[in-house]
Design a protein around this motif. Sequence first.
Motif, PDB file in Angstrom:
ATOM      1  N   ARG A 191     -22.960  12.161  21.110  1.00  0.00           N
ATOM      2  CA  ARG A 191     -21.845  11.292  20.721  1.00  0.00           C
ATOM      3  C   ARG A 191     -20.915  12.082  19.805  1.00  0.00           C
ATOM      4  O   ARG A 191     -21.388  12.812  18.927  1.00  0.00           O
ATOM      5  N   ALA A 192     -19.617  11.911  19.984  1.00  0.00           N
ATOM      6  CA  ALA A 192     -18.655  12.620  19.139  1.00  0.00           C
ATOM      7  C   ALA A 192     -17.455  11.738  18.845  1.00  0.00           C
ATOM      8  O   ALA A 192     -17.058  10.912  19.667  1.00  0.00           O
ATOM      9  N   MET A 193     -16.881  11.949  17.680  1.00  0.00           N
ATOM     10  CA  MET A 193     -15.672  11.230  17.279  1.00  0.00           C
ATOM     11  C   MET A 193     -14.754  12.189  16.539  1.00  0.00           C
ATOM     12  O   MET A 193     -15.218  13.072  15.803  1.00  0.00           O
ATOM     13  N   THR A 194     -13.458  12.018  16.730  1.00  0.00           N
ATOM     14  CA  THR A 194     -12.483  12.757  15.954  1.00  0.00           C
ATOM     15  C   THR A 194     -11.464  11.789  15.381  1.00  0.00           C
ATOM     16  O   THR A 194     -11.163  10.763  15.995  1.00  0.00           O
ATOM     17  N   GLY A 195     -10.931  12.104  14.212  1.00  0.00           N
ATOM     18  CA  GLY A 195      -9.961  11.228  13.574  1.00  0.00           C
ATOM     19  C   GLY A 195     -10.619  10.193  12.680  1.00  0.00           C
ATOM     20  O   GLY A 195     -11.840  10.129  12.551  1.00  0.00           O
ATOM     21  N   ASP A 196      -9.789   9.375  12.065  1.00  0.00           N
ATOM     22  CA  ASP A 196     -10.255   8.391  11.088  1.00  0.00           C
ATOM     23  C   ASP A 196      -9.514   7.078  11.310  1.00  0.00           C
ATOM     24  O   ASP A 196      -8.327   6.955  11.010  1.00  0.00           O
ATOM     25  N   ALA A 197     -10.222   6.075  11.832  1.00  0.00           N
ATOM     26  CA  ALA A 197      -9.601   4.796  12.158  1.00  0.00           C
ATOM     27  C   ALA A 197      -9.177   4.011  10.926  1.00  0.00           C
ATOM     28  O   ALA A 197      -8.430   3.039  11.039  1.00  0.00           O
ATOM     29  N   VAL A 198      -9.628   4.423   9.737  1.00  0.00           N
ATOM     30  CA  VAL A 198      -9.244   3.726   8.506  1.00  0.00           C
ATOM     31  C   VAL A 198      -8.512   4.679   7.551  1.00  0.00           C
ATOM     32  O   VAL A 198      -8.572   4.529   6.328  1.00  0.00           O
ATOM     33  N   ALA A 199      -7.793   5.641   8.109  1.00  0.00           N
ATOM     34  CA  ALA A 199      -7.135   6.668   7.291  1.00  0.00           C
ATOM     35  C   ALA A 199      -6.092   6.095   6.350  1.00  0.00           C
ATOM     36  O   ALA A 199      -5.868   6.635   5.265  1.00  0.00           O
ATOM     37  N   ARG A 200      -5.428   5.016   6.748  1.00  0.00           N
ATOM     38  CA  ARG A 200      -4.362   4.465   5.893  1.00  0.00           C
ATOM     39  C   ARG A 200      -4.896   4.010   4.549  1.00  0.00           C
ATOM     40  O   ARG A 200      -4.230   4.152   3.523  1.00  0.00           O
ATOM     41  N   THR A 201      -6.106   3.441   4.533  1.00  0.00           N
ATOM     42  CA  THR A 201      -6.675   2.946   3.287  1.00  0.00           C
ATOM     43  C   THR A 201      -7.748   3.872   2.728  1.00  0.00           C
ATOM     44  O   THR A 201      -8.389   3.535   1.730  1.00  0.00           O
ATOM     45  N   ALA A 202      -7.960   5.012   3.364  1.00  0.00           N
ATOM     46  CA  ALA A 202      -8.946   5.980   2.863  1.00  0.00           C
ATOM     47  C   ALA A 202      -8.408   6.685   1.625  1.00  0.00           C
ATOM     48  O   ALA A 202      -7.207   6.695   1.354  1.00  0.00           O
ATOM     49  N   ARG A 203      -9.299   7.298   0.879  1.00  0.00           N
ATOM     50  CA  ARG A 203      -8.909   7.975  -0.356  1.00  0.00           C
ATOM     51  C   ARG A 203      -8.264   9.333  -0.098  1.00  0.00           C
ATOM     52  O   ARG A 203      -7.646   9.908  -0.989  1.00  0.00           O
ATOM     53  N   SER A 212      -4.779  -0.651  16.070  1.00  0.00           N
ATOM     54  CA  SER A 212      -5.521  -0.341  14.850  1.00  0.00           C
ATOM     55  C   SER A 212      -6.180  -1.598  14.307  1.00  0.00           C
ATOM     56  O   SER A 212      -5.964  -2.701  14.809  1.00  0.00           O
ATOM     57  N   PHE A 213      -6.978  -1.433  13.247  1.00  0.00           N
ATOM     58  CA  PHE A 213      -7.461  -2.575  12.498  1.00  0.00           C
ATOM     59  C   PHE A 213      -6.278  -3.178  11.742  1.00  0.00           C
ATOM     60  O   PHE A 213      -5.333  -2.459  11.382  1.00  0.00           O
ATOM     61  N   PRO A 214      -6.299  -4.494  11.460  1.00  0.00           N
ATOM     62  CA  PRO A 214      -5.124  -5.129  10.842  1.00  0.00           C
ATOM     63  C   PRO A 214      -4.652  -4.451   9.565  1.00  0.00           C
ATOM     64  O   PRO A 214      -3.451  -4.222   9.380  1.00  0.00           O
ATOM     65  N   GLU A 215      -5.582  -4.113   8.670  1.00  0.00           N
ATOM     66  CA  GLU A 215      -5.174  -3.550   7.386  1.00  0.00           C
ATOM     67  C   GLU A 215      -4.649  -2.113   7.498  1.00  0.00           C
ATOM     68  O   GLU A 215      -4.063  -1.584   6.553  1.00  0.00           O
ATOM     69  N   GLN A 216      -4.825  -1.504   8.665  1.00  0.00           N
ATOM     70  CA  GLN A 216      -4.345  -0.127   8.854  1.00  0.00           C
ATOM     71  C   GLN A 216      -2.896  -0.079   9.339  1.00  0.00           C
ATOM     72  O   GLN A 216      -2.295   0.991   9.411  1.00  0.00           O
ATOM     73  N   GLY A 252       0.820  -1.195   0.000  1.00  0.00           N
ATOM     74  CA  GLY A 252       0.000   0.000   0.000  1.00  0.00           C
ATOM     75  C   GLY A 252       0.856   1.247   0.000  1.00  0.00           C
ATOM     76  O   GLY A 252       1.991   1.258  -0.466  1.00  0.00           O
ATOM     77  N   PRO A 253       0.294   2.345   0.579  1.00  0.00           N
ATOM     78  CA  PRO A 253       1.013   3.612   0.548  1.00  0.00           C
ATOM     79  C   PRO A 253       2.193   3.673   1.492  1.00  0.00           C
ATOM     80  O   PRO A 253       2.959   4.611   1.445  1.00  0.00           O
ATOM     81  N   HIS A 254       2.339   2.677   2.368  1.00  0.00           N
ATOM     82  CA  HIS A 254       3.449   2.679   3.312  1.00  0.00           C
ATOM     83  C   HIS A 254       4.449   1.604   2.915  1.00  0.00           C
ATOM     84  O   HIS A 254       4.595   0.584   3.589  1.00  0.00           O
ATOM     85  N   ALA A 255       5.120   1.783   1.837  1.00  0.00           N
ATOM     86  CA  ALA A 255       6.107   0.800   1.412  1.00  0.00           C
ATOM     87  C   ALA A 255       7.137   0.603   2.507  1.00  0.00           C
ATOM     88  O   ALA A 255       7.591   1.551   3.137  1.00  0.00           O
TER      89      ALA A 255
END
Length: 335
Positions: A192-204, A296-300, A32-35
Amino acid sequence: MWKERRLLALVICLVLAGGLTAAVVGASRSAGPHAGATAGGPAASDYVDIRDVPPAPPVAPATPADPGGGSPGSMVVDCGRNERMHYNEDNLVVSPGLRSGAHHTHSYVGNLSTDAMSTDDSLAAAATSCAGGDRSTYYWPVLRRLDRPGTRPHERSAGHGNTGEIVPETTVRVEFRGNPVSKVVAMPPFLRAMTGDAVARTARSDAHVRARWGCSGSPDRSTTRYPRCPDGDRVTRTLTFPSCWNGLDTASAGHRSHLLFPGGNGVCPSDTFPVPELRVSLAYAVPAGVPVAIDSFPEQRHSPRTDHAMFVNAMTGPQMTAVVDCLNEGRSCRT
């Protein structure tokens, strides 16, 4: 016969070349983007020496539309630093009712009962780590040392590649701030509130990446990568929440539409109202050179860009009124 052997050799070469190409392409895609990431861990590019991060440029203060129209106060809510070791793999905001729905471990301050099965009523009745009685829940993924195995139950329970000794927070600062150009209104109960993106590594895009990392000795430098700090410095982590409420909902699909971030000038988007801005600041004692990563999630692959945090407002009416009054009156308060 010679021609047949030559043709057979050519076919074998083509098959081997195709297999090699497929293997290379597959490895490239999995990287992915993190070679450079290995075995699902962070990539070398996920770390940066804080001395290589340029200082942030000065920011001109926003000017209220009307004199006295801003809310320049601040309220610090003393909720400890998770001395009770409140950890679980749940996420009440994102996956309520689902045990281990986060697939990674969260660290909590505030409400001592929070888990996937919590309800508004159970939160309102529970004990809290906050000195002033705030029963809100504040939580985020744990930070781990990658050079030591986790041995305690809450360190081993998450799985999914989230391994290592959990680094305890040395300080946790829960702070509410006002809006630079407007007065704030009260948050509704159980927002309810959230900040950040738990799937940012694979996000567009990095549109929802919000967490900032740094070192205690360089408060003017921050980054979206894991910082390598000088010996004696603490690793810092700052998570700021959206603070423009639509005036209607306490939650929304994807947790992005009922609460929005203000613009760079502090102005809230159309049809939203400024509420107190929550900022959670964390610090960790990490020896120089020790590799760390958040759960994180595995794919992240433990990318620092996937850092995130959640909040459920369980303050009483009088407690929230005290926060709003403090911010609108420009005072520095603590509870």
